[in-house]
Scaffold this motif. Structure first.
Motif, PDB file in Angstrom:
ATOM      1  N   PRO A   1       0.826  -1.212   0.000  1.00  0.00           N
ATOM      2  CA  PRO A   1       0.000   0.000   0.000  1.00  0.00           C
ATOM      3  C   PRO A   1       0.858   1.259   0.000  1.00  0.00           C
ATOM      4  CG  PRO A   1      -0.816  -1.587   1.606  1.00  0.00           C
ATOM      5  CD  PRO A   1       0.487  -2.120   1.119  1.00  0.00           C
ATOM      6  N   LYS A   2       0.418   2.263  -0.702  1.00  0.00           N
ATOM      7  CA  LYS A   2       1.187   3.499  -0.830  1.00  0.00           C
ATOM      8  C   LYS A   2       1.571   4.107   0.516  1.00  0.00           C
ATOM      9  CE  LYS A   2      -0.724   6.409  -3.614  1.00  0.00           C
ATOM     10  NZ  LYS A   2      -1.262   7.578  -4.377  1.00  0.00           N
ATOM     11  N   PRO A   3       0.691   4.107   1.527  1.00  0.00           N
ATOM     12  CA  PRO A   3       1.083   4.687   2.804  1.00  0.00           C
ATOM     13  C   PRO A   3       2.270   3.992   3.468  1.00  0.00           C
ATOM     14  CG  PRO A   3      -1.296   4.528   2.675  1.00  0.00           C
ATOM     15  CD  PRO A   3      -0.749   3.763   1.508  1.00  0.00           C
ATOM     16  N   LEU A   4       2.595   2.768   3.045  1.00  0.00           N
ATOM     17  CA  LEU A   4       3.739   2.055   3.609  1.00  0.00           C
ATOM     18  C   LEU A   4       5.015   2.284   2.812  1.00  0.00           C
ATOM     19  CD1 LEU A   4       2.203  -1.340   4.780  1.00  0.00           C
ATOM     20  CD2 LEU A   4       2.510   0.796   6.038  1.00  0.00           C
ATOM     21  N   THR A   5       4.989   3.224   1.894  1.00  0.00           N
ATOM     22  CA  THR A   5       6.184   3.562   1.124  1.00  0.00           C
ATOM     23  C   THR A   5       7.221   4.202   2.036  1.00  0.00           C
ATOM     24  OG1 THR A   5       4.845   3.947  -0.846  1.00  0.00           O
ATOM     25  CG2 THR A   5       7.072   4.883  -0.836  1.00  0.00           C
ATOM     26  N   PRO A   6       8.464   3.673   2.077  1.00  0.00           N
ATOM     27  CA  PRO A   6       9.486   4.260   2.942  1.00  0.00           C
ATOM     28  C   PRO A   6       9.961   5.610   2.407  1.00  0.00           C
ATOM     29  CG  PRO A   6      10.042   1.995   2.316  1.00  0.00           C
ATOM     30  CD  PRO A   6       8.933   2.437   1.421  1.00  0.00           C
ATOM     31  N   LEU A   7      10.240   6.510   3.314  1.00  0.00           N
ATOM     32  CA  LEU A   7      10.817   7.809   2.997  1.00  0.00           C
ATOM     33  C   LEU A   7      12.280   7.821   3.427  1.00  0.00           C
ATOM     34  CD1 LEU A   7       7.816   9.922   4.314  1.00  0.00           C
ATOM     35  CD2 LEU A   7       8.386   9.494   1.902  1.00  0.00           C
ATOM     36  N   HIS A   8      12.966   8.884   3.078  1.00  0.00           N
ATOM     37  CA  HIS A   8      14.399   8.930   3.341  1.00  0.00           C
ATOM     38  C   HIS A   8      14.754   9.143   4.807  1.00  0.00           C
ATOM     39  CE1 HIS A   8      16.053   9.695  -1.000  1.00  0.00           C
ATOM     40  NE2 HIS A   8      15.449   8.535  -0.874  1.00  0.00           N
ATOM     41  N   ASP A   9      13.781   9.400   5.660  1.00  0.00           N
ATOM     42  CA  ASP A   9      14.097   9.509   7.087  1.00  0.00           C
ATOM     43  C   ASP A   9      13.918   8.179   7.806  1.00  0.00           C
ATOM     44  OD1 ASP A   9      11.344   9.277   7.201  1.00  0.00           O
ATOM     45  OD2 ASP A   9      11.074  10.883   8.670  1.00  0.00           O
ATOM     46  N   GLY A  10      13.613   7.118   7.034  1.00  0.00           N
ATOM     47  CA  GLY A  10      13.481   5.791   7.606  1.00  0.00           C
ATOM     48  C   GLY A  10      12.063   5.415   7.985  1.00  0.00           C
TER      49      GLY A  10
END
Length: 276
Positions: free
Chosen positions: A52-61
């Motif tokens: 799911p898109k909300p579980l996409t990791p960002l660069h802050d971890g």
């Protein structure tokens, strides 16, 4: 894990953990606690991920959703009452955030955001509700900026007046400065809606009725428009263009969000437990 197909929040243990999260001693508490709904039922096909898109990791971890949850608790206190509307890969989302309530949209593959918001608002108590699109990466200062309006229980739509994208939700105003039109097809838009909104306790019953009356294909903004036209609801536009906010639809949006908040060369390993 079984997910009940119900319009009500999933409130049975262990899912009803909204008030058992770890304490945030330095955070404010509002009484009654602020209610928030996160729309996270969609399939997110344009981003092209298997999760799911909300579980996409960002660069802050953190994932997009974890960043949103942290921002809500920092702004409104650890007892903020959060409901996440799930659908696609719901079990992954529920395992990732056991400290919130859930409402389920069983028709996530054939309905749009109007039906997810309808289920989310219908599961909440009678007070006003702040809701977020589950794919918005935003400066947490946005929530500090809107806090006074939440306290005043005033319906609003957060907007960015610095840009007017052709494919984005745009708006116009009436003579009193409140939202008149709110859709992708608006001509002469004054800015974009960013996916952070609030409906007051007074306005919520009418909005729920108009969400129920929407077609399956409608975005929730259609219900706001019809409730304004036929019920006289008033949504104030809150300009947050001084803050960064990105709705992640495509890979280029994700890259822009990461660059905007953490720079081009900052890459942090994702917090693996949230994705398992």
């Amino acid at each position: 894990m079984n997910v009940r197909t119900t319009d009500r929040a999933l409130t049975s243990s262990p899912r009803d953990l909204a008030r058992t999260a770890a304490p945030f001693h330095l955070h404010r508490h509002l009484h009654p606690p602020v209610q928030a709904v996160i729309l996270a039922a969609g399939m997110g096909t344009r981003l092209g991920r298997t999760t799911p898109k909300p579980l996409t990791p960002l660069h802050d971890g953190r994932t997009i959703q974890r960043r949103q949850l942290d921002a809500l608790r920092t702004a409104f206190g650890s007892d903020v009452d959060i409901t996440v509307v799930v659908g696609f890969a719901s079990e992954l989302l529920m395992r990732a955030s056991p400290d919130v309530r859930f409402a389920y949209n069983p028709h996530f593959a054939s309905t749009n955001t109007s039906k997810s918001l309808w289920r989310g608002l219908s599961s909440c108590r009678g007070d006003g509700v702040l809701w977020l699109n589950g794919d918005v990466v935003f400066d947490p200062a946005v929530l500090e900026h809107v806090l006074g309006h939440v306290r005043d229980d005033e319906s609003f739509v957060c907007v960015d007046t610095a840009t007017v994208g052709e494919e984005e939700i745009k708006y116009t105003l009436d003579d009193d400065g409140y939202i008149r039109e709110l859709s992708k097809t608006v001509i002469g838009g004054l800015g974009e809606a960013v996916g952070i909104n609030y409906v007051s306790s007074r306005d919520k019953p009418a909005l729920i009725e108009h969400l129920a009356a929407c077609s399956d294909e409608d975005y929730f903004e259609r219900a706001i428009e019809t409730a304004i036209e036929f019920e006289g609801l008033r949504f104030r536009p809150l300009d947050i263009s001084q803050f960064n906010a990105v709705e992640v639809d495509f890979e280029r949006d994700l890259e822009r969000a990461n660059t905007m908040f953490w720079g081009e060369h900052t890459v942090v390993q994702p917090l693996v437990p949230e994705l398992i």
